[in-house]
Design a protein around this motif. Structure first.
Motif, PDB file in Angstrom:
ATOM      1  N   LYS A 185       0.814  -1.212   0.000  1.00 48.90           N
ATOM      2  CA  LYS A 185       0.000   0.000   0.000  1.00 48.90           C
ATOM      3  C   LYS A 185       0.850   1.266   0.000  1.00 48.90           C
ATOM      4  N   VAL A 215      -8.183 -10.737  -5.826  1.00 47.02           N
ATOM      5  CA  VAL A 215      -7.758  -9.496  -5.185  1.00 47.02           C
ATOM      6  C   VAL A 215      -7.878  -8.372  -6.203  1.00 47.02           C
ATOM      7  N   GLU A 216      -8.410  -7.250  -5.759  1.00 48.54           N
ATOM      8  CA  GLU A 216      -8.499  -6.070  -6.618  1.00 48.54           C
ATOM      9  C   GLU A 216      -7.481  -5.037  -6.167  1.00 48.54           C
ATOM     10  N   ASN A 243     -11.651 -10.534  -1.952  1.00 48.34           N
ATOM     11  CA  ASN A 243     -12.828 -11.367  -1.748  1.00 48.34           C
ATOM     12  C   ASN A 243     -12.362 -12.824  -1.815  1.00 48.34           C
ATOM     13  N   GLU A 277      -3.559  -0.078  -2.951  1.00 46.86           N
ATOM     14  CA  GLU A 277      -4.346  -0.634  -1.853  1.00 46.86           C
ATOM     15  C   GLU A 277      -5.177  -1.802  -2.355  1.00 46.86           C
ATOM     16  N   ILE A 305      -8.980  -5.966   6.315  1.00 52.41           N
ATOM     17  CA  ILE A 305      -9.002  -6.407   4.919  1.00 52.41           C
ATOM     18  C   ILE A 305      -9.589  -7.803   4.744  1.00 52.41           C
ATOM     19  N   LYS A 318      -7.961  -4.940  -2.188  1.00 52.53           N
ATOM     20  CA  LYS A 318      -9.238  -5.371  -1.627  1.00 52.53           C
ATOM     21  C   LYS A 318      -9.404  -6.849  -1.940  1.00 52.53           C
TER      22      LYS A 318
END
Length: 433
Positions: free
Chosen positions: A31, A117-118, A113, A109, A255, A111
């Motif tokens: 990040k 990953v995004e 699920n 950064e 996260i 994200k």
């Protein structure tokens, strides 16, 4: 197999490096800056500043002895400038090291699920995921807390504070107190209970009486309100000085809070293979709690990486050596797995070791302190607390003996390099064997 590592502190950086060396496909996502808290706002910053305070104390000692006359002109602004310059060089080295094994590094950064990953608008699929997002300073919920500084602000301060109130009694609190006290600040340490609970009481007493005698220690006291230049305690005391919070760490686990199981303190729950509750998701470093130390984070990251690459291994936290970076180093270790009875414990205390770096302190009577506890029945070390310039290497060596369950009679062939590991020689060979 696609491996994604989120966070490039000691756990994530070493984990991704290990995966790359094992021939795995790796994407490391960071990040902010590579190398995490340790390099950018943690141990490396503390060590850099402590190098300067050690020099100041040595200069004062030589001046007091009368054979050197010098007056130091300290520029905090220049110190910060040079630390920042060094950090940039180390970031490039750390980045190059990871890329040298074929790893891809993305700054942005992430994200998460359960399937991808995004980051930066891109969606990345993964087969294995390592969460190494670290932790941040905990700020207590009290009026005026927004005025408080933390370790993240050390390189943002434009000058040495005249007065400083450090809230917290742990290792970080004492290290920061030592730095600013040596640089000329009037420093209070305000501990909610007792300070330095990690350390033997005799060693703690030596630290506050001899190593950092100018610091005012206030224990069993809560800060209930902060202002820009003062704090108010639950004993109705108003203490002038900038508030500085060293009140623990909060894990950056948000996260994955809806994906994996968390502990009651919001750290990520892992097993001894660094696996989380979700298949193929691992976690390592400060985000998992436990020992929040750079060497431990590295060890956890590498353990996770090997398991991700199908080289099964488990982590061990036995006899973890630790240090308190002051003008004279304080190091300590305990073998928690040695459950010997009190009757089997023998203590040896050495009030001073005139080893490396201590010659000119003999005249001051400040030659350090070492205390070792032995298991008499098994002839093994149980616990060490040591204050000396060589304590870092001494305790690291001795903690290794503890981890491999080595009896002390196997230490007889150890040959020290004089003057460096003389403490080992004196403690183990002369006083026990």
């Amino acid at each position: 197999m696609k491996n994604i590592v989120i966070g490039s502190g000691p756990a994530g950086r070493l984990g991704s490096l290990e995966l790359g060396k094992l021939g795995e496909e790796v994407t490391l996502i960071e990040k902010n800056h590579i190398a995490g808290t340790c390099l950018n706002e943690g141990c490396m910053v503390i060590c850099a500043l402590t190098d300067i305070t050690k020099f100041i104390e040595t200069n004062n000692t030589f001046n007091n002895h009368g054979f050197i006359k010098s007056q130091l002109d300290i520029s905090y602004e220049k110190i910060v400038e040079k630390i920042t310059e060094t950090q940039k060089k180390l970031r490039k080295l750390n980045e190059s090291e990871n890329k040298s094994v074929g790893n891809n590094i993305i700054y942005g950064e992430a994200k998460i699920n359960e399937s991808h990953v995004e980051v930066n608008g891109e969606s990345l699929n993964w087969d294995n995921l390592l969460i190494a997002t670290g932790a941040r300073s905990f700020i207590p919920d009290i009026p005026g807390s927004e005025y408080g500084l933390t370790n993240q602000d050390i390189l943002k301060i434009d000058k040495i504070p005249e007065k400083l109130n450090i809230i917290g009694g742990g290792i970080i609190a004492v290290e920061v107190a030592n730095i600013y006290s040596t640089l000329g600040s009037e420093v209070n340490i305000i501990a909610r209970s007792k300070a330095l609970k990690e350390i033997d009481n005799d060693t703690k007493d030596y630290i506050f009486k001899h190593a950092i005698p100018k610091i005012n220690l206030i224990e069993d006291t809560n800060v209930i309100k902060c202002d820009k230049n003062k704090v108010i305690t639950d004993k109705n005391e108003e203490l002038e000085g900038i508030p500085f919070f060293a009140t623990g760490r909060t894990p950056n686990s948000e996260i994955v809070k809806d994906i994996v199981e968390l502990n009651s303190d919001n750290t990520i729950k892992v097993n001894e293979m660094m696996e989380t509750s979700k298949d193929n998701i691992y976690a390592a470093g400060d985000v998992t709690g436990g020992y929040q130390l750079t060497p431990v984070a590295r060890m956890e990251g590498m353990t996770a990486a090997r398991n991700m690459a199908n080289y099964p291994n488990k982590i061990s936290y036995r006899a973890i050596p630790q240090t308190l970076s002051l003008n004279t180093e304080v190091s300590f270790v305990e073998d928690e797995k040695n459950n010997c009875s009190n009757e089997d414990i023998a203590n040896i205390g050495i009030p001073g070791i005139a080893g490396p770096g201590m010659f000119w302190d003999i005249l001051n009577g400040k030659t350090g302190y070492t205390k070792i506890s032995f298991d008499k029945k098994q002839n093994k070390i149980k616990k060490i607390n040591s204050i000396s310039p060589s304590s870092v290497s001494d305790v690291a060596y001795l903690s290794y003996l503890m981890r491999i369950d080595s009896p002390l009679d196997k230490y007889g062939d150890f040959l020290e390099i004089h003057p460096s590991t003389d403490a080992n020689y004196k403690i183990i060979k002369n006083m026990w064997l």
